[in-house]
Write a protein that holds these residues in place. Structure first.
Motif, mmCIF file in Angstrom:
data_model
loop_
_atom_site.group_PDB
_atom_site.id
_atom_site.type_symbol
_atom_site.label_atom_id
_atom_site.label_comp_id
_atom_site.label_asym_id
_atom_site.label_seq_id
_atom_site.Cartn_x
_atom_site.Cartn_y
_atom_site.Cartn_z
ATOM 1 N N GLU A 164 0.793 -1.234 0.000
ATOM 2 C CA GLU A 164 0.000 0.000 0.000
ATOM 3 C C GLU A 164 0.826 1.286 0.000
ATOM 4 N N TYR A 165 1.853 1.387 0.823
ATOM 5 C CA TYR A 165 2.548 2.673 0.914
ATOM 6 C C TYR A 165 4.063 2.566 1.016
ATOM 7 N N LYS A 166 4.610 1.351 1.131
ATOM 8 C CA LYS A 166 6.039 1.223 1.409
ATOM 9 C C LYS A 166 6.853 1.331 0.114
ATOM 10 N N PRO A 167 7.859 2.209 0.072
ATOM 11 C CA PRO A 167 8.655 2.386 -1.141
ATOM 12 C C PRO A 167 9.881 1.481 -1.159
ATOM 13 N N CYS A 168 10.234 1.015 -2.333
ATOM 14 C CA CYS A 168 11.477 0.267 -2.531
ATOM 15 C C CYS A 168 12.142 0.816 -3.788
ATOM 16 N N ILE A 169 13.263 1.512 -3.613
ATOM 17 C CA ILE A 169 13.971 2.090 -4.750
ATOM 18 C C ILE A 169 14.846 1.022 -5.393
ATOM 19 N N VAL A 170 14.788 0.937 -6.704
ATOM 20 C CA VAL A 170 15.529 -0.095 -7.439
ATOM 21 C C VAL A 170 17.028 0.167 -7.342
ATOM 22 N N ASN A 171 17.771 -0.885 -7.057
ATOM 23 C CA ASN A 171 19.220 -0.808 -6.888
ATOM 24 C C ASN A 171 19.964 -1.116 -8.182
ATOM 25 N N MET A 172 21.244 -0.765 -8.189
ATOM 26 C CA MET A 172 22.118 -1.112 -9.312
ATOM 27 C C MET A 172 22.986 -2.330 -9.015
ATOM 28 N N ASN A 173 23.147 -2.657 -7.740
ATOM 29 C CA ASN A 173 24.077 -3.724 -7.374
ATOM 30 C C ASN A 173 23.400 -4.787 -6.530
ATOM 31 N N MET A 174 23.836 -6.018 -6.736
ATOM 32 C CA MET A 174 23.370 -7.122 -5.914
ATOM 33 C C MET A 174 24.093 -7.104 -4.571
ATOM 34 N N PRO A 175 23.476 -7.704 -3.533
ATOM 35 C CA PRO A 175 24.175 -7.845 -2.249
ATOM 36 C C PRO A 175 25.438 -8.672 -2.401
ATOM 37 N N ASN A 176 26.411 -8.437 -1.519
ATOM 38 C CA ASN A 176 27.683 -9.150 -1.555
ATOM 39 C C ASN A 176 28.109 -9.453 -0.120
ATOM 40 N N ALA A 177 28.539 -10.687 0.124
ATOM 41 C CA ALA A 177 28.911 -11.088 1.483
ATOM 42 C C ALA A 177 30.353 -11.593 1.563
ATOM 43 N N SER A 178 31.165 -11.263 0.566
ATOM 44 C CA SER A 178 32.555 -11.722 0.575
ATOM 45 C C SER A 178 33.318 -11.087 1.735
ATOM 46 N N LYS A 179 34.079 -11.897 2.452
ATOM 47 C CA LYS A 179 34.818 -11.404 3.615
ATOM 48 C C LYS A 179 36.108 -10.688 3.222
ATOM 49 N N ASN A 180 36.707 -11.087 2.133
ATOM 50 C CA ASN A 180 38.049 -10.593 1.794
ATOM 51 C C ASN A 180 38.067 -9.608 0.636
ATOM 52 N N THR A 181 36.954 -9.496 -0.073
ATOM 53 C CA THR A 181 36.886 -8.522 -1.164
ATOM 54 C C THR A 181 35.636 -7.664 -0.980
ATOM 55 N N LYS A 182 35.692 -6.465 -1.497
ATOM 56 C CA LYS A 182 34.584 -5.538 -1.347
ATOM 57 C C LYS A 182 34.122 -5.062 -2.705
ATOM 58 N N LEU A 183 32.820 -5.141 -2.928
ATOM 59 C CA LEU A 183 32.250 -4.647 -4.172
ATOM 60 C C LEU A 183 32.222 -3.128 -4.136
ATOM 61 N N LYS A 184 32.910 -2.488 -5.056
ATOM 62 C CA LYS A 184 32.959 -1.036 -5.066
ATOM 63 C C LYS A 184 31.638 -0.483 -5.583
ATOM 64 N N ARG A 185 31.011 0.351 -4.777
ATOM 65 C CA ARG A 185 29.694 0.874 -5.119
ATOM 66 C C ARG A 185 29.745 2.398 -5.129
ATOM 67 N N GLN A 186 29.621 2.968 -6.285
ATOM 68 C CA GLN A 186 29.594 4.422 -6.367
ATOM 69 C C GLN A 186 28.257 4.955 -5.865
ATOM 70 N N LYS A 187 27.178 4.313 -6.272
ATOM 71 C CA LYS A 187 25.841 4.681 -5.820
ATOM 72 C C LYS A 187 25.003 3.411 -5.760
#
Length: 550
Positions: A437-460
Motif C-alpha cells: 500500500e505505501y512502502k517504497p522500494c527504490i531499485v538498486n544497481m548492485n546485488m548484495p555481496n557477502a565476501s569477507k576478503n573482497t569488497k564490491l565497489k559501489r559508487q551509488k
C-alpha cells in the motif's frame, strides 16, 4: 459566516519565515471568510510581532494574540489558539513552515463532505539537499470512513503537520498540549486521535516542513538524552489514559519501538557516545514504568531487528548489542546474501543466534532486454510471497513529490517496463516500487555481496536514470524562503524593476557585492524574489546570493 477552519500558529522569534507562512495562508484556494488564522506570539524579541501586525489590516482572517510571559514551548500558545478557535476544524501550523495552497483546501473539503473527525494529508520536508515525503503511512491513498486508530502505524507520525481535527473533539474532551521541551505533540495527538471515530486520508501534499539549515528549533536543540527523559514522562501519561486496546497497542508500540529502541540505540550516535551507561539506564527506567502498569515491552515490538535489540538489553548483553547495532547501521554497506528469494544480512558467528535480519523487499535493475519483439526494462525482485506490489513510479531525483506512475507487468520474480515509457519521462528519476500500500522500494544497481576478503565497489546504490537532453543532472534550485537582512553576491546577477523579471535595469551587480534586503515577494508561480533597499528586485536563488550574518 460560520468558520470552517481555524489555523493555529505559535510564534517565537520567527521573523525570517513569517511572511512566507502568512502568505501561504492567504494563497489557500478557499473562501477566506471560512477561515481564521490565530497567531499566538510567545513574547518574541525579534520583529515577529511587527510583521504580524503589519498584516492585520491587510487580511481579515488574521488574528494576533500576544502572551504576557514567555512559556518556552508551543504548548500554551497552541492551547490559547484552541480555546479561541471558532472553526469546525482545527489545524496547526508552525511559523517557519507553510501550507499547500491546493492540497489543504481539498483535504478540508473532503473531511467536511464525509463528516470526518480527523483527516490526514501528506507532509513534505524541504532541505538544501532534497524535497522528500514524510509519514507515507498516514496518507497513501484517498479514503474515507476509516477508524483512525486502526490505521497501521498511525502514531508513528504524531506531529502537527498534515492533520486537521474537529474542534469539538478537542474542546469536549478537554484535550490540551502539556508543557514539555520535547514530545508534547506525541501525547496530544495520541489522546486526540483516540477520541475520533471517523477518519479521511488523502495523498495530496497539504503541509510543507522547513528544514533548511537556517531554521533552528527546540527539537534541534534537544539532545537524545533529554528527548528520552521526556519520553519517559510521556509514556507514563499515555498509560494513564486507559486507551482502547487497539489504540493502546499502536501508541505503546510507537513509543517503545521508535523512541526507546530505534532512535535511542539503532543510531551511530549511540555507538560513538562516550557514556553508553546512561542509555541503558533510560531503557531500564522505561521497563520499570511498564512493569508498574503490568505491561511487557516485548509484546509491542513488531520488527524483528528491534526484537533483537530489546533482547540484548533485557539480557544486558551490551557487547553483543554494540556489534549488532554496528552491523545494522552499515545499511547498504553491510554484507548481505540471497536465500529463498530474500535478502539477508550476513551475521557474524557470535550473532547467529539472533532472529535473522532480512530486507522486506529488494529490487535490482537488470538492464534493457529484447522480449517478444520489443525492448523491456527488467527488474529482479527479492521478497517473500506475502509482500504485495501496488504500483511502479518514476520518482524525480531530489524531489520525491514529483512522481509518475507507469504501467508494468509482473511474472514471477521479475517486473517488466516498456523502455519507451522510461524514455518519455522528462525528468531524472529513480524507479520506485510501492508495495503493501505505501512502502517504497527504490531499485538498486548492485546485488548484495557477502565476501569477507573482497569488497564490491559501489559508487551509488540506487539506479539513477538521467535525461540525455539535459547537459547535467542537478538538484532543484534552492531559494530563500524567508527575508535575509543582507546577502552577498556569489555569481553574476542583475537587478530588475519587477518581481517577474521582465524589466531589467542596466546596473550589473558584481560578485562580492553585498546588498541590503528589506522584503521578500513571490512571483505568480510562487518563486521568491528579494527586494533591495533601493526598491529593486534580485534573485533569491542560493546559487547566486548567500546570506551575510553579522
Amino acid at each position: 459566516m460560520e468558520k470552517l477552519l481555524s489555523i493555529i500558529v505559535p510564534v517565537y522569534n520567527k521573523e525570517l519565515f513569517l511572511k512566507n507562512c502568512i502568505e501561504s495562508i492567504n494563497n489557500l484556494n478557499i473562501d477566506k471568510n471560512q477561515i481564521e488564522a490565530i497567531f499566538v506570539d510567545d513574547c518574541s524579541n525579534d520583529k515577529s510581532q511587527q510583521i504580524i501586525k503589519s498584516y492585520l489590516n491587510k487580511y481579515d482572517f488574521l488574528k494576533l494574540v500576544i502572551m504576557e510571559v514567555n512559556t518556552g514551548s508551543p504548548a500554551v500558545p497552541r492551547n490559547i489558539g484552541i480555546n479561541d478557535a471558532q472553526g469546525k476544524y482545527i489545524t496547526f501550523l508552525d511559523a517557519d513552515d507553510w501550507l499547500d495552497e491546493t492540497g489543504l483546501p481539498k483535504l478540508v473539503k473532503q473531511a467536511q463532505a464525509n463528516d470526518a473527525d480527523v483527516a490526514f494529508g501528506h507532509s513534505i520536508k524541504h532541505t538544501e539537499k532534497a524535497v522528500t515525503k514524510l509519514g507515507r503511512f498516514t496518507s497513501y491513498k484517498e479514503a474515507n470512513h476509516l477508524v483512525p486508530y486502526e490505521i497501521n502505524k498511525i502514531f508513528r507520525a504524531v506531529g502537527p503537520p498534515g492533520k486537521i481535527i474537529k474542534t469539538d473533539i478537542l474542546k469536549q474532551n478537554h484535550i490540551q498540549f502539556q508543557h514539555y521541551k520535547f514530545g508534547e505533540d506525541k501525547l496530544f495527538f495520541i489522546e486526540a486521535i483516540s477520541k475520533c471515530r471517523n477518519a479521511s486520508m488523502n495523498p495530496m501534499p497539504v503541509y510543507h516542513v522547513n528544514r533548511f539549515s537556517q531554521n533552528e528549533s527546540l527539537v534541534g536543540e534537544t539532545s537524545i538524552i533529554e528527548k528520552t527523559e521526556c519520553n519517559l514522562e510521556i509514556l507514563e501519561e499515555v498509560l494513564k489514559l486507559s486507551l482502547p486496546k487497539s489504540t493502546e497497542f499502536q501508541a505503546l508500540s510507537r513509543i517503545i519501538e521508535v523512541d526507546f529502541i530505534a532512535r535511542l540505540f539503532n543510531r551511530k550516535r549511540f555507538l560513538k557516545h562516550p557514556n553508553k551507561e546512561i542509555f541503558y539506564q533510560l531503557f531500564d527506567e522505561m521497563l520499570a514504568i511498564l512493569d508498574r502498569y503490568n505491561k511487557n515491552g516485548k509484546n509491542y515490538i513488531t520488527a524483528d531487528k528491534y526484537k533483537n535489540i530489546y533482547q540484548f538489553l533485557i539480557n544486558k548483553e551490551y557487547d553483543l548489542l554494540h556489534d549488532y547495532v554496528k552491523l545494522l547501521t552499515k545499511g547498504g554497506n553491510a554484507n548481505k546474501f540471497v536465500k529463498d528469494n530474500q535478502i539477508y544480512f550476513a551475521m557474524p558467528e557470535h550473532l547467529r543466534h539472533c532472529i535473522p535480519v532480512k530486507e522486506e523487499m529488494f529490487a535490482v535493475y537488470e538492464g534493457t532486454h529484447f522480449i517478444d519483439h520489443s525492448l523491456k526494462e527488467v527488474i529482479r525482485i527479492y521478497k517473500n510471497s506475502q509482500v504485495h506490489i501496488n504500483k511502479v513510479v518514476l520518482m524525480e531525483l531530489y524531489n520525491e513529490p514529483n512522481e509518475q506512475e507507469i504501467p508494468y507487468t509482473q511474472e514471477g520474480n521479475y517486473i517488466y517496463l516498456d523502455s519507451e515509457t522510461l524514455s518519455q519521462c522528462d525528468f531524472d528519476f529513480n524507479i520506485n516500487i510501492i508495495h503493501d500500500e505505501y512502502k517504497p522500494c527504490i531499485v538498486n544497481m548492485n546485488m548484495p555481496n557477502a565476501s569477507k576478503n573482497t569488497k564490491l565497489k559501489r559508487q551509488k546504490f540506487k539506479a539513477e536514470f538521467l535525461n540525455k537532453q539535459k547537459t547535467k543532472s542537478k538538484k532543484p534550485a534552492q531559494y530563500f524562503k524567508y527575508q535575509p537582512l543582507k546577502v552577498k553576491v556569489i555569481k553574476k546577477i542583475y537587478q530588475y524593476k519587477d518581481i517577474e523579471f521582465k524589466h531589467r535595469t542596466n546596473h550589473e551587480v558584481n560578485i562580492g557585492d553585498t546588498v541590503n534586503i528589506v522584503d521578500t515577494e513571490f512571483t505568480k508561480k510562487g518563486i521568491p524574489r528579494l527586494i533591495t533597499e533601493d526598491g529593486l528586485v534580485i534573485t533569491a536563488n542560493k546559487a547566486f546570493v548567500d546570506e551575510v550574518i553579522n
